[in-house]
Scaffold this active site. Sequence first.
Site, short mmCIF file in Angstrom:
data_model
loop_
_atom_site.label_atom_id
_atom_site.label_comp_id
_atom_site.label_asym_id
_atom_site.label_seq_id
_atom_site.Cartn_x
_atom_site.Cartn_y
_atom_site.Cartn_z
CB SER A 198 -0.90 0.01 1.24
OG SER A 198 -1.48 1.27 1.45
CE LYS A 199 0.54 4.49 -5.75
NZ LYS A 199 -0.03 5.44 -6.74
NE ARG A 200 -4.81 6.11 1.70
CZ ARG A 200 -5.46 5.56 0.71
NH1 ARG A 200 -5.30 4.26 0.46
NH2 ARG A 200 -6.28 6.27 -0.05
NE ARG A 201 0.36 -2.17 4.95
CZ ARG A 201 -0.76 -2.45 4.30
NH1 ARG A 201 -1.91 -1.99 4.75
NH2 ARG A 201 -0.75 -3.14 3.18
CB VAL A 254 4.96 1.03 -2.90
CG1 VAL A 254 4.48 0.12 -1.78
CG2 VAL A 254 4.17 2.32 -2.91
#
Length: 478
Positions: free
Chosen positions: A243-246, A249
């Site tokens: 995930s881009k949020r977590r 990446v």
Amino acid sequence: MNEHTSRPGPRFRFAPSPTGFFHVGGARTALMNWALAQRLGGTFVLRIEDTDEARNRPEWTEGIIDALAWIGISDSDEHFEGPHFQSANADAHIAAAQRLFESGAAYYCDLSGQEVQDRAKELGITGYDGYSRDRGLEAGPGRVLRFRVPDGITVVSDLVRGDVSFDNETIEDFVLLRGNGAPMFLLANVVDDVEMAISHVVRAEEHLPNTPKQQMLWDALGHAPPAWAHVPVLVNEQRKKLSKRRDKVALEQYRDEGFLADAMVNYLMTLGWTPPGAEEAGSEIVSWASIEADFALEDVNLSPAFFDVKKLTAFNKQYIKNMDAAAYLAAASAELPDDWDRNRFAAIAPHIQERLETLKDVPGTVDFLFWPQGEGAPPIEYDDAAWDKAVKPEWAAALLADVIAAYGAVGSWDHETLKASMEDLMVRYEIKLGKAQALPRVAVTGRAVGPPLFEALEVLGRDETIRRLTAAADRLTG
């Protein structure tokens, strides 16, 4: 969009949206398409799906193109075509929708989203119930165009997963044109693929649920669908989708942190696929030529692939270790501040090559060679833990005094002589070389780890080495 479709061979497409940094999962998919296009003498088509005006930004498009070029995919290669922009094909999307309506494959519906939900709740179903299928509505303000999903089963023949069957009863009549007349992604995607004569769609498995809808559209538009291939998604340590949020990446971030493009390419291609002979050889590190020759969709593993940063780092370390001397020196030197002496760095560079995990490690590994030197230079800032451990033995102060005397007397200032002199002392103190050099290392570099000590001392020079050793001795005894 079809001016280049006369090129021979299969046509693979990579179709990212310019809505953020370039995801490593997208990079892997692009590389798979690239490898197949090159081996099969086909074309890699880059299409920028830029119809989301609210989220698209020109810099994201440039970022995609730059990131692809970094991993070796660019318009300098004869197999590359593009970039094409989806927004430029809007008229074709609308025209295809009109053909579907005229053929009876699509119909207009005047229900709002809320009305669809209300009917579903009233009928005890999920989603749209086909209310407007036979109402004979024409286009009008606020009316959406829906595809008439046929009865039966849709079988998607997937090069990775085999035949995957979808019961059409579970697929509602999906929207092709919004109430404002704008095309939906599914329609635009298929029309672009048709227009560009795409023969293979290789993408992440998260797109598989959309595939029966797209295959229906291909059929309804009178074209045979492409060969489908859905590769496993990338997951983190918790086996959750990256995930881009977590998670970290962004391909650009790894590039900026000193990872080599070749290492990243090699690692990404081993996620879900094992190069032939890798298990016997005990290493998955292979050349791009080998990857291109051996990669096959049929050999891709179905399980989600763990993006292991530690393993990527190990790949990168091996690639740095194997770099050509000139290329390594140029790449490593580029990481240094402008005012650092390149000749001095060139003298130590070969001795740190095997120790680097990324090129960004270079400055922190050799910085002690470029600290202020000579009389009046500020005192070295020692790592407290390293200093305390090095001075702990009862013989530390005496050994350091003997090292200063011995190094002041050596006739030749080279690493072999310096090591031999230290070995003479370690015999006298009945300790191993590692212990003998611990305090001199901290005294000169400020820390417990770094380049080979004697090569570092050779580059640092006699005067500065003895000055730093003396300063440490004064601290120790004062």
